[in-house]
Enzyme design. Structure first.
Site, PDB file in Angstrom:
ATOM      1  N   THR A 128       3.509  -1.827  22.075  1.00 26.59           N
ATOM      2  CA  THR A 128       4.787  -1.118  21.778  1.00 26.59           C
ATOM      3  C   THR A 128       4.201   0.546  21.877  1.00 26.59           C
ATOM      4  OG1 THR A 128       5.739  -2.951  20.882  1.00 26.59           O
ATOM      5  CG2 THR A 128       6.882  -0.908  20.661  1.00 26.59           C
ATOM      6  N   LYS A 187       0.813  -1.316   0.023  1.00 22.96           N
ATOM      7  CA  LYS A 187       0.094   0.040  -0.111  1.00 22.96           C
ATOM      8  C   LYS A 187       1.051   1.410  -0.284  1.00 22.96           C
ATOM      9  CE  LYS A 187      -4.322  -1.853   1.910  1.00 22.96           C
ATOM     10  NZ  LYS A 187      -5.164  -1.601   2.969  1.00 22.96           N
ATOM     11  N   ASN A 237      -1.344   0.640  22.291  1.00 26.45           N
ATOM     12  CA  ASN A 237      -0.611  -0.291  21.635  1.00 26.45           C
ATOM     13  C   ASN A 237       0.507  -0.955  22.554  1.00 26.45           C
ATOM     14  OD1 ASN A 237      -0.028  -2.151  19.062  1.00 26.45           O
ATOM     15  ND2 ASN A 237       2.145  -1.033  19.227  1.00 26.45           N
TER      16      ASN A 237
END
Length: 285
Positions: free
Chosen positions: A151, A65, A149
């Site tokens: 991380t 993408k 998240n």
């Protein structure tokens, strides 16, 4: 005859052929639709194949993408905003890039009666789709955006990018039970964008007490569509919360792409339900 394809790696379990085939058949448009495994750094070889086979357009999934951007002759406003392309139309040998992911999610969300505008949005995860949806929420003037998240650095990177492009501050935090409970107290739309609960993935949320912290009129959105009702969505429904799975985004981003490929205008909500039936049949077989 319109010749289309979807490319990516992995690609084996992609439902794109089912979705596009159901839509194009309903519209009465002759077509072919291939599913082609194209590994990272394999775009140029695919372009030669596409030219040989006279492919009119193709959809992209991981990992292409962003990698496709240098090869495009022109990109539309949405793709420019997100620096991500999921749809390419071939015209006179040139590649034109589009992004229908964000608008596809917005359309699916709107069908539930919800809007990103003025909503307090919490997103779990920090993958490519999170970047797109966080930007979309900012451009749509969400009341607030928080990203959790495991991380935190990855969430911070997305937050920084959103601020640079929109001027909107995005709060970040570690994805754990305590933080989840805290942020859910001030949340109108919870977007689950991690692999947790996905078919073939052993891991899931350890507990779902954070759902009790959500306001009663909050919406729980899981981008996963296999299974179509994840454990998260089932737990949310048991608590009387509104839910949205990933099929809506999958289908509407495809219908928006089909508009680009064909140039045809059609009533998307009506077509959506026909395509949804075809997808359900495929998932259940």
């Amino acid at each position: 005859m319109i010749r289309l394809a979807v490319i990516g790696d992995p690609i084996e379990h992609s439902l794109s052929p089912v979705v596009h085939s159901a839509a194009l058949e309903q519209l009465g448009i002759p077509f072919t639709y291939e599913k082609i495994k194209v590994k990272k750094n394999g775009l140029e070889a695919f372009f030669r194949y596409a030219a040989e086979k006279k492919i009119d357009g193709f959809n992209l999934t991981m990992p292409h993408k962003v990698d496709i951007l240098p090869y495009l002759y022109e990109i539309d406003g949405e793709a420019e905003r997100f620096q991500s392309v999921n749809t390419v139309k071939v015209r006179d040998g040139k590649l034109y890039g589009y992004n229908t992911d964000a608008e596809g999610y917005k359309t699916a969300l709107n069908m539930t009666g919800r809007r990103l505008k003025d909503s307090r949005v919490v997103i779990l995860g920090a993958g490519g789709v999170v970047r797109t949806l966080a930007l979309k929420a900012a451009f749509e003037e969400a009341a607030s955006i928080q990203i959790l998240n495991r991380t935190v650095l990855k969430a911070e990177t997305i937050a920084s990018m959103v601020w640079q492009r929109t001027g909107m501050e995005v709060a970040v935090g570690e994805l754990n039970d305590e933080t989840l409970k805290t942020v859910c107290k001030n949340c109108d739309i919870l977007i689950q964008a991690t692999p947790l609960g996905m078919q073939g993935i052993d891991q899931n949320f350890k507990q779902f007490a954070f759902l009790d912290a959500l306001p009663k009129d909050a919406l729980v959105s899981d981008l996963i569509y296999q299974p179509d009702r994840t454990l998260l969505l089932r737990m949310a429904e048991e608590r009387g919360l509104a839910t949205l799975n990933g099929l809506g985004m999958l289908i509407f981003q495809a219908l928006l792409a089909d508009r680009i490929y064909t140039g045809a205008e059609f009533h998307m909500p009506g077509l959506y339900y026909n395509v949804l039936e075809a997808v359900h049949r495929e998932i259940q077989t």
